[in-house]
Design an enzyme around this catalytic site. Structure first.
Site, PDB file in Angstrom:
ATOM      1  N   GLU A   1     -40.037  38.493  46.774  1.00  0.00           N
ATOM      2  CA  GLU A   1     -41.159  39.226  46.186  1.00  0.00           C
ATOM      3  C   GLU A   1     -40.632  40.426  45.399  1.00  0.00           C
ATOM      4  OE1 GLU A   1     -45.162  41.592  47.768  1.00  0.00           O
ATOM      5  OE2 GLU A   1     -43.372  41.448  49.038  1.00  0.00           O
TER       6      GLU A   1
ATOM      7  N   LYS B   1     -50.806  37.214  43.429  1.00  0.00           N
ATOM      8  CA  LYS B   1     -51.150  37.453  44.838  1.00  0.00           C
ATOM      9  C   LYS B   1     -52.636  37.742  44.989  1.00  0.00           C
ATOM     10  CE  LYS B   1     -49.443  40.190  48.783  1.00  0.00           C
ATOM     11  NZ  LYS B   1     -48.484  41.259  49.165  1.00  0.00           N
TER      12      LYS B   1
ATOM     13  N   CYS C   1     -45.544  37.268  50.402  1.00  0.00           N
ATOM     14  CA  CYS C   1     -45.366  38.221  51.504  1.00  0.00           C
ATOM     15  C   CYS C   1     -46.512  38.170  52.514  1.00  0.00           C
ATOM     16  CB  CYS C   1     -45.165  39.620  50.943  1.00  0.00           C
ATOM     17  SG  CYS C   1     -44.440  40.782  52.138  1.00  0.00           S
TER      18      CYS C   1
END
Length: 422
Positions: free
Chosen positions: A165, A239, A291
């Site tokens: 990430e 995300k 994540c």
């Protein structure tokens, strides 16, 4: 817990366990949802409860833990009262029910269909996100390029190369096109040069800028077989579930005035994505939860439900200078693999970079807080029948909420009727 236990004294211990499990699920929902600390994750190395995950997810593991504690308490009370028969009943019921779900999960987890073997290189650059600066960006990129070149000299047939990430902080597409910052242009050019020289499909965590000029936490997928690398034309996943107060300000439209006064620096706030992207390449379909996203079972199951047969989790937990934090996040990834019956391949900035198979078994890992790479041939199931959890999501937790709500409503009605003398 206490109020409902008083309303149902004969089942007080079970009622309290139900309340606990319901609260665990409720606090994982919404923009403030947080899945750390769910009790079921403590069982990530206990195979029987992992076998039940394809049916009921981590919530079934949590329920077993809570109800085992409740049954133990009930059994001890019955033993103290010399009611040995009653002491055994809670345990017998618990193990019969749990055994049923474990057997169902074992049946679901058996897969003898077609698999596709792919060679994957997972890179861990050992960065420290608390020291971010232009100099750190350059050092990170230099380390990532060097580690990747070393890995590709060993795994020359690699199908995928995965970076963590925000492995590359300067937006690749923006700086390659704008060319207003010479240092950042040179940095992103070194990345794109590496990608263009290799035949592998690259998955790179990057700070991206969308068409509206908004900052996004993204995963960029570069595949020579689909589009040229130069100029960069990657497929992008943004995300969706952002970390509250670190990556996003929850309920910002309603609380704008308060946030504008209280939060001076909002430079690290991101725009959330709105789609569960599924990519295809090298004979498999895959998704890239970023994540924090792999701590939510319902989100990862949506990727698999949409067609992903492998999950590449890219992560940066370096902000927590603690090996325990890295392992805690790993435990949640293990359940995502077991719940959906697909391998989870993690590339992290600080740990734990690893390969987890579709049954939740940790196959291979790198140590925390070091730089290195992990190369491995991974068998990915294709055309796999989805697990009950993939199809129905958090049904078990929702069932607990329904039972909890029904018992609460029944207790309230009973009290109101008693008050009226009925």
């Amino acid at each position: 817990m206490k109020l409902l236990a008083l309303c149902y004294p004969a089942f007080s211990f079970c009622i309290m366990a139900l309340v606990f499990c319901s609260f665990e699920y409720l606090r994982s929902l919404g923009p403030l949802g947080f899945s750390y600390g769910i009790m079921g994750y403590s069982q990530w190395k206990f195979s029987p409860l992992l076998l039940a995950a394809p049916v009921g997810g981590v919530w079934m593991s949590s329920a077993f833990c809570a109800f085992f504690s409740a049954a133990s308490a009930r059994g001890l009370v019955a033993y103290r009262e010399n009611k040995l028969g009653k002491a055994a009943v809670p345990f017998l019921v618990l193990f019969l029910v749990s055994g049923f779900f474990v057997l169902q999960g074992w049946h679901v987890s058996q897969f003898d269909g077609e698999c596709k073997d792919v060679t994957v290189v997972l890179v861990q650059n050992g960065t420290d996100s608390s020291k971010y600066s232009d100099g750190m960006y350059k050092r990170d990129i230099s380390a990532l390029v060097s580690l990747t070149e070393e890995a590709l000299s060993i795994y020359q047939d690699a199908d995928f190369v995965v970076w963590p990430e925000t492995a590359v902080v300067p937006p690749l597409q923006y700086h390659y096109g704008a060319r207003t910052d010479v240092d950042r242009f040179n940095a992103v050019s070194s990345v794109l040069g590496l990608v263009s020289r290799s035949s592998a499909c690259y998955i790179i965590g990057n700070h991206a800028v969308d068409g509206d000029g908004e900052d996004c936490n993204a995963a960029l997928v570069f595949d020579h077989e689909k589009a040229p690398v130069l100029p960069p034309q990657p497929e992008i996943y943004v995300k969706q579930h952002l970390v509250p107060f670190t990556e996003s300000l929850p309920f910002y439209p309603s609380l704008k005035g308060l946030y504008d006064k209280a939060v001076v620096d909002r430079s690290f706030m991101w725009k959330a994505g709105d789609a569960a992207s599924v990519f295809t390449g090298r004979g498999i379909s895959f998704s890239v939860p970023i994540c924090f996203e792999d701590t939510f079972g319902n989100l990862c199951s949506q990727f698999v439900k949409e067609g992903a047969c492998c999950l590449f989790n890219i992560c940066n937990d370096s902000w927590a200078a603690s090996p325990v934090c890295q392992r805690q996040h790993l435990a949640m990834s293990v359940f995502r693999a077991a719940e959906n019956g697909v391998p989870v391949l993690r590339s992290t900035a600080s740990g734990v970079t690893c390969v987890i198979d579709g049954k939740g078994k940790l196959v291979e890992e790198l140590d925390e807080f070091c730089s290195g790479f992990l190369g491995r041939r991974v068998s990915v199931p294709i055309a796999k029948r989805p697990s009950p959890y993939t199809v129905y999501g958090d049904w078990f937790a929702i069932l607990e909420i329904c039972v909890f709500s029904f018992l609460s409503a029944a207790a309230l009605i009973k009290k109101l009727l008693q008050k009226q003398g009925l």
